[in-house]
Design a protein around this motif. Structure first.
Motif, PDB file in Angstrom:
ATOM      1  N   ILE A  15      49.187  73.093  69.220  1.00 47.08           N
ATOM      2  CA  ILE A  15      47.949  72.833  69.948  1.00 47.08           C
ATOM      3  C   ILE A  15      46.939  73.867  69.479  1.00 47.08           C
ATOM      4  O   ILE A  15      47.171  75.074  69.605  1.00 47.08           O
ATOM      5  N   THR A  16      45.819  73.389  68.920  1.00 48.81           N
ATOM      6  CA  THR A  16      44.773  74.311  68.500  1.00 48.81           C
ATOM      7  C   THR A  16      43.936  74.707  69.711  1.00 48.81           C
ATOM      8  O   THR A  16      43.674  73.896  70.596  1.00 48.81           O
ATOM      9  N   VAL A  17      43.552  75.971  69.738  1.00 50.75           N
ATOM     10  CA  VAL A  17      42.804  76.565  70.853  1.00 50.75           C
ATOM     11  C   VAL A  17      41.448  77.005  70.321  1.00 50.75           C
ATOM     12  O   VAL A  17      41.409  77.708  69.322  1.00 50.75           O
ATOM     13  N   PRO A  18      40.331  76.699  70.901  1.00 53.57           N
ATOM     14  CA  PRO A  18      40.090  75.868  72.074  1.00 53.57           C
ATOM     15  C   PRO A  18      39.632  74.457  71.759  1.00 53.57           C
ATOM     16  O   PRO A  18      39.051  73.801  72.615  1.00 53.57           O
ATOM     17  N   SER A  19      39.879  73.963  70.525  1.00 54.87           N
ATOM     18  CA  SER A  19      39.447  72.590  70.224  1.00 54.87           C
ATOM     19  C   SER A  19      40.376  71.552  70.849  1.00 54.87           C
ATOM     20  O   SER A  19      40.025  70.383  70.925  1.00 54.87           O
ATOM     21  N   TRP A  20      41.544  71.971  71.308  1.00 54.76           N
ATOM     22  CA  TRP A  20      42.509  71.151  72.041  1.00 54.76           C
ATOM     23  C   TRP A  20      42.916  69.892  71.295  1.00 54.76           C
ATOM     24  O   TRP A  20      42.717  68.772  71.759  1.00 54.76           O
TER      25      TRP A  20
END
Length: 178
Positions: free
Chosen positions: A154-159
């Motif tokens: 899960i990429t943060v903060p692109s979600w």
């Protein structure tokens, strides 16, 4: 396949969380991971625990679990047996959730957690060299690396969510399926 977790048009099905008052919208992503949309006024007033540990990231809204309020961008780890009570999402919430086993709910007042629950602000926590372990199955990284086996990311903060062996640049929650 890269999935935008904030995409309101993702397919899903309605399900009732044990002991809750309203159905939620569940979108299975794979590897035991689901995106769960809790409607406004959702609650689970009863007390109990899951036989498996649960890890989740709150993406939208506010979620209250056992007196702890989770806000967007916060990661939670609730080990197997951790008492849960007074759960609520007054204005609704969007949660990406993972269980480390079968999520069997047990109503109970006498719970024995396997370990401490924790809350981590993914966007602001300091990540030491080598990453920040969050659970027995996950780590927060901020350095691109190639893994020896596929993991959920899960990429943060692109979600966004994907399964890959390549950790992209930026903050990434990496989770291996138990």
């Amino acid at each position: 396949m890269l999935i935008d977790l904030l995409d309101a048009g993702l397919p899903g099905h309605d399900a009732l969380v044990p002991g809750s008052n309203l159905p939620v919208r569940v979108t299975p992503l794979g590897g035991g991971t689901s995106l769960v949309r809790l409607p406004p006024r959702w609650s689970r007033p009863g007390r109990g625990h899951y036989l498996a540990g649960e890890e989740f990231v709150l993406l939208e809204g506010e979620l209250r679990v056992s007196g702890v309020t989770y806000l967007p961008g916060e990661h939670a780890w609730l080990p197997a047996g951790a008492l849960r009570h007074s759960c609520a999402a007054p204005a609704g919430a969007l949660v990406c959730t993972f269980f480390d086993g079968e999520p069997t709910w047990v109503s109970s007042d006498a719970d024995e957690p396997d370990g401490p629950s924790q809350r981590t602000p993914l966007c602001t926590v300091v990540i030491p060299g080598g990453g920040l372990p969050l659970t027995p199955h996950s780590v927060l990284l901020d350095t691109p690396v190639t893994l020896d086996q596929p993991a959920e990311m899960i990429t943060v903060p692109s979600w966004t969510w994907e399964v890959s062996t390549l950790v992209p640049e930026g903050r990434v929650l990496v989770r291996w399926t138990p």
